[in-house]
Design a protein around this motif. Structure first.
Motif, PDB file in Angstrom:
ATOM      1  N   ALA A  81       0.811  -1.229   0.000  1.00 21.57           N
ATOM      2  CA  ALA A  81       0.000   0.000   0.000  1.00 21.57           C
ATOM      3  C   ALA A  81       0.837   1.268   0.000  1.00 21.57           C
ATOM      4  N   ASN A  82       2.081   1.195  -0.465  1.00 21.19           N
ATOM      5  CA  ASN A  82       2.901   2.390  -0.626  1.00 21.19           C
ATOM      6  C   ASN A  82       2.562   3.055  -1.952  1.00 21.19           C
ATOM      7  N   GLY A  83       2.292   4.354  -1.917  1.00 18.46           N
ATOM      8  CA  GLY A  83       1.910   5.074  -3.118  1.00 18.46           C
ATOM      9  C   GLY A  83       3.029   5.915  -3.692  1.00 18.46           C
ATOM     10  N   LEU A  84       2.660   6.792  -4.636  1.00 19.06           N
ATOM     11  CA  LEU A  84       3.641   7.617  -5.338  1.00 19.06           C
ATOM     12  C   LEU A  84       4.107   8.779  -4.477  1.00 19.06           C
ATOM     13  N   GLY A  85       5.390   9.074  -4.600  1.00 12.61           N
ATOM     14  CA  GLY A  85       5.965  10.236  -3.937  1.00 12.61           C
ATOM     15  C   GLY A  85       6.492  11.256  -4.925  1.00 12.61           C
ATOM     16  N   GLU A  86       6.810  10.799  -6.159  1.00 11.23           N
ATOM     17  CA  GLU A  86       7.325  11.692  -7.195  1.00 11.23           C
ATOM     18  C   GLU A  86       6.717  11.315  -8.539  1.00 11.23           C
ATOM     19  N   LEU A  87       6.543  12.325  -9.388  1.00 13.31           N
ATOM     20  CA  LEU A  87       5.910  12.114 -10.686  1.00 13.31           C
ATOM     21  C   LEU A  87       6.442  13.141 -11.675  1.00 13.31           C
ATOM     22  N   SER A  88       6.687  12.697 -12.914  1.00 14.60           N
ATOM     23  CA  SER A  88       7.105  13.633 -13.964  1.00 14.60           C
ATOM     24  C   SER A  88       6.727  13.060 -15.328  1.00 14.60           C
ATOM     25  N   PHE A  89       6.514  13.952 -16.289  1.00 14.21           N
ATOM     26  CA  PHE A  89       6.196  13.543 -17.662  1.00 14.21           C
ATOM     27  C   PHE A  89       6.287  14.763 -18.568  1.00 14.21           C
ATOM     28  N   ASP A  90       6.340  14.508 -19.877  1.00 17.20           N
ATOM     29  CA  ASP A  90       6.331  15.563 -20.891  1.00 17.20           C
ATOM     30  C   ASP A  90       5.048  15.466 -21.703  1.00 17.20           C
ATOM     31  N   LEU A  91       4.481  16.624 -22.020  1.00 13.49           N
ATOM     32  CA  LEU A  91       3.348  16.694 -22.941  1.00 13.49           C
ATOM     33  C   LEU A  91       3.838  17.405 -24.196  1.00 13.49           C
ATOM     34  N   GLU A 114      -1.387  24.047 -14.687  1.00  9.99           N
ATOM     35  CA  GLU A 114      -1.904  24.042 -13.314  1.00  9.99           C
ATOM     36  C   GLU A 114      -1.660  22.678 -12.687  1.00  9.99           C
ATOM     37  N   HIS A 115      -0.982  22.663 -11.560  1.00 13.81           N
ATOM     38  CA  HIS A 115      -0.755  21.410 -10.843  1.00 13.81           C
ATOM     39  C   HIS A 115      -2.024  21.026 -10.088  1.00 13.81           C
ATOM     40  N   ARG A 116      -2.388  19.743 -10.214  1.00 16.49           N
ATOM     41  CA  ARG A 116      -3.643  19.288  -9.605  1.00 16.49           C
ATOM     42  C   ARG A 116      -3.353  18.373  -8.410  1.00 16.49           C
ATOM     43  N   GLY A 156       5.347  21.399  -7.276  1.00 15.90           N
ATOM     44  CA  GLY A 156       5.569  21.118  -8.689  1.00 15.90           C
ATOM     45  C   GLY A 156       6.237  22.246  -9.446  1.00 15.90           C
ATOM     46  N   SER A 157       6.804  21.878 -10.582  1.00 12.48           N
ATOM     47  CA  SER A 157       7.391  22.848 -11.505  1.00 12.48           C
ATOM     48  C   SER A 157       6.994  22.465 -12.919  1.00 12.48           C
ATOM     49  N   ALA A 158       6.947  23.457 -13.797  1.00 16.52           N
ATOM     50  CA  ALA A 158       6.581  23.217 -15.190  1.00 16.52           C
ATOM     51  C   ALA A 158       7.416  24.098 -16.094  1.00 16.52           C
ATOM     52  N   ALA A 163       7.006  21.236 -26.233  1.00 24.33           N
ATOM     53  CA  ALA A 163       7.008  20.297 -25.106  1.00 24.33           C
ATOM     54  C   ALA A 163       6.776  21.045 -23.801  1.00 24.33           C
ATOM     55  N   VAL A 164       5.940  20.449 -22.953  1.00 20.69           N
ATOM     56  CA  VAL A 164       5.722  20.953 -21.599  1.00 20.69           C
ATOM     57  C   VAL A 164       6.237  19.882 -20.642  1.00 20.69           C
ATOM     58  N   THR A 165       7.241  20.222 -19.844  1.00 23.62           N
ATOM     59  CA  THR A 165       7.818  19.277 -18.888  1.00 23.62           C
ATOM     60  C   THR A 165       7.256  19.572 -17.500  1.00 23.62           C
ATOM     61  N   ILE A 166       6.646  18.563 -16.891  1.00 27.29           N
ATOM     62  CA  ILE A 166       6.006  18.711 -15.586  1.00 27.29           C
ATOM     63  C   ILE A 166       6.689  17.786 -14.593  1.00 27.29           C
ATOM     64  N   GLU A 167       7.087  18.345 -13.454  1.00 26.91           N
ATOM     65  CA  GLU A 167       7.711  17.572 -12.381  1.00 26.91           C
ATOM     66  C   GLU A 167       6.986  17.882 -11.078  1.00 26.91           C
ATOM     67  N   GLN A 168       6.653  16.840 -10.315  1.00 29.23           N
ATOM     68  CA  GLN A 168       5.905  17.012  -9.074  1.00 29.23           C
ATOM     69  C   GLN A 168       6.483  16.133  -7.972  1.00 29.23           C
ATOM     70  N   GLU A 169       6.297  16.603  -6.734  1.00 27.35           N
ATOM     71  CA  GLU A 169       6.743  15.851  -5.569  1.00 27.35           C
ATOM     72  C   GLU A 169       5.716  16.015  -4.454  1.00 27.35           C
ATOM     73  N   ARG A 170       5.477  14.954  -3.739  1.00 28.98           N
ATOM     74  CA  ARG A 170       4.529  14.965  -2.625  1.00 28.98           C
ATOM     75  C   ARG A 170       5.265  15.358  -1.333  1.00 28.98           C
ATOM     76  N   GLU A 171       4.671  16.311  -0.605  1.00 32.16           N
ATOM     77  CA  GLU A 171       5.297  16.788   0.627  1.00 32.16           C
ATOM     78  C   GLU A 171       4.236  16.961   1.726  1.00 32.16           C
ATOM     79  N   PRO A 172       4.375  16.287   2.864  1.00 32.93           N
ATOM     80  CA  PRO A 172       5.368  15.243   3.146  1.00 32.93           C
ATOM     81  C   PRO A 172       5.022  13.950   2.413  1.00 32.93           C
ATOM     82  N   PRO A 173       5.993  13.059   2.218  1.00 30.45           N
ATOM     83  CA  PRO A 173       5.735  11.839   1.437  1.00 30.45           C
ATOM     84  C   PRO A 173       4.674  10.942   2.065  1.00 30.45           C
ATOM     85  N   GLY A 174       4.747  10.752   3.387  1.00 30.17           N
ATOM     86  CA  GLY A 174       3.774   9.877   4.046  1.00 30.17           C
ATOM     87  C   GLY A 174       3.748   8.496   3.427  1.00 30.17           C
TER      88      GLY A 174
END
Length: 290
Positions: free
Chosen positions: A73-83, A96-98, A112-114, A122-133
């Protein structure tokens, strides 16, 4: 007599230890490390896979992310992708970060940053969960990307690509990522690409896979089929013969497909050989045991 008994006991222990070691090596060869770690799949896609737009219109692309975490049951802490998009048709204006990466914890937030690169499209999106939990386990919007359609855009069908996806669990294990592209039909879309997927779709199709629509297209350009239908209606006497001939022609490829379906599953030949060798070694050790 006692020495013989002690020697036999040691020999049996050595044999058991050898069997355990060999079985462990075989298991490690057969089961990939990500599977042992509880790896799953993260899916990144646009909520509306088919979008209609007019020249000069502004469209909002809602990028969804779906992840069910690992077996603990450990989930995501970091996410990134290009559009990615065609710069002759679209201009990216806003990101807009959701909430996806903050799912499951009211105290968590998305950092997050974009980066928008209108030269390469290209749109580069990088996100991080804080706190990770415990990480994010959800199917929710991760970002909304706003695109403006050019005022002078011709009727065209364009692919909005999702590439270079990366999803990391809070345990630092990477997830497998599957991206699904979207399609935007501008001013009704390009007639040449309608029904056939266009050149962009051909590039996105997995290698070695032939879709049903593509198989139909390979038989002709669409007009040939209509002409043949008219010809067959004019010659009712030959229609059944032509049908029989066509049935005979399609039977050969299907038999070829049946033969290939009996082939072993790719990627399992080497692990299967390792298991077989391990079993043979174990058998020899047991038979030659003092």
């Amino acid at each position: 007599m006692e020495r013989a008994s002690v020697s036999d006991g040691r020999s049996r222990r050595r044999t058991v230890l050898l069997v355990v070691v060999l079985c462990g090596l075989a298991f490690g060869a057969v089961v990939p490390a990500p599977v042992i770690a509880g790896d799953s799949v993260t899916i990144i896609y646009v909520e509306e896979s088919e979008i209609d737009a007019d020249p000069g219109e502004t469209i909002a692309l809602e990028v969804m992310v779906s992840d069910h975490g690992d077996y603990d049951a450990n989930g995501l802490g970091e996410l990134s992708f290009d559009l990615t998009y065609d710069t002759d048709v679209f201009t990216a204006t806003e990101v807009e970060h959701r909430s996806m990466l903050a799912a499951g914890d009211s105290d968590a937030e998305v950092i997050g940053s974009a980066t928008i690169d209108d030269e390469t499209g290209a749109v580069t999106i990088e996100q991080e969960r804080e706190p990770p939990g415990d990480g994010a386990v959800a199917t929710e919007p991760a970002a909304t990307v706003t695109l403006e359609v050019a005022e002078d855009a011709p009727p065209t069908t364009e692919t909005i690509g999702l590439t270079d996806g990366s999803a990391i669990l809070v345990t630092d294990y990477p997830q497998s990522v599957f991206e699904r592209d979207a399609t935007v039909h501008v001013d009704g879309g390009d007639e040449e690409s309608d029904g056939s997927g266009g050149e962009h779709d051909d590039a996105d199709e997995p290698e070695g896979v032939t879709l049903a629509d593509d198989a139909a297209v390979e038989d002709g350009d669409g007009t040939d089929g209509a002409e043949e239908a008219d010809g067959s209606s004019a010659n009712n006497g030959d229609a059944s013969d032509e049908t029989d001939d066509s049935d005979g022609e399609t039977a050969a490829p299907s038999s070829g497909d049946d033969s290939t379906s009996d082939d072993p599953i790719p990627g399992f030949a080497i692990p299967a050989a390792i298991v077989g060798i391990t079993a043979a070694i174990v058998g020899l050790v047991v038979r030659n045991r003092p």
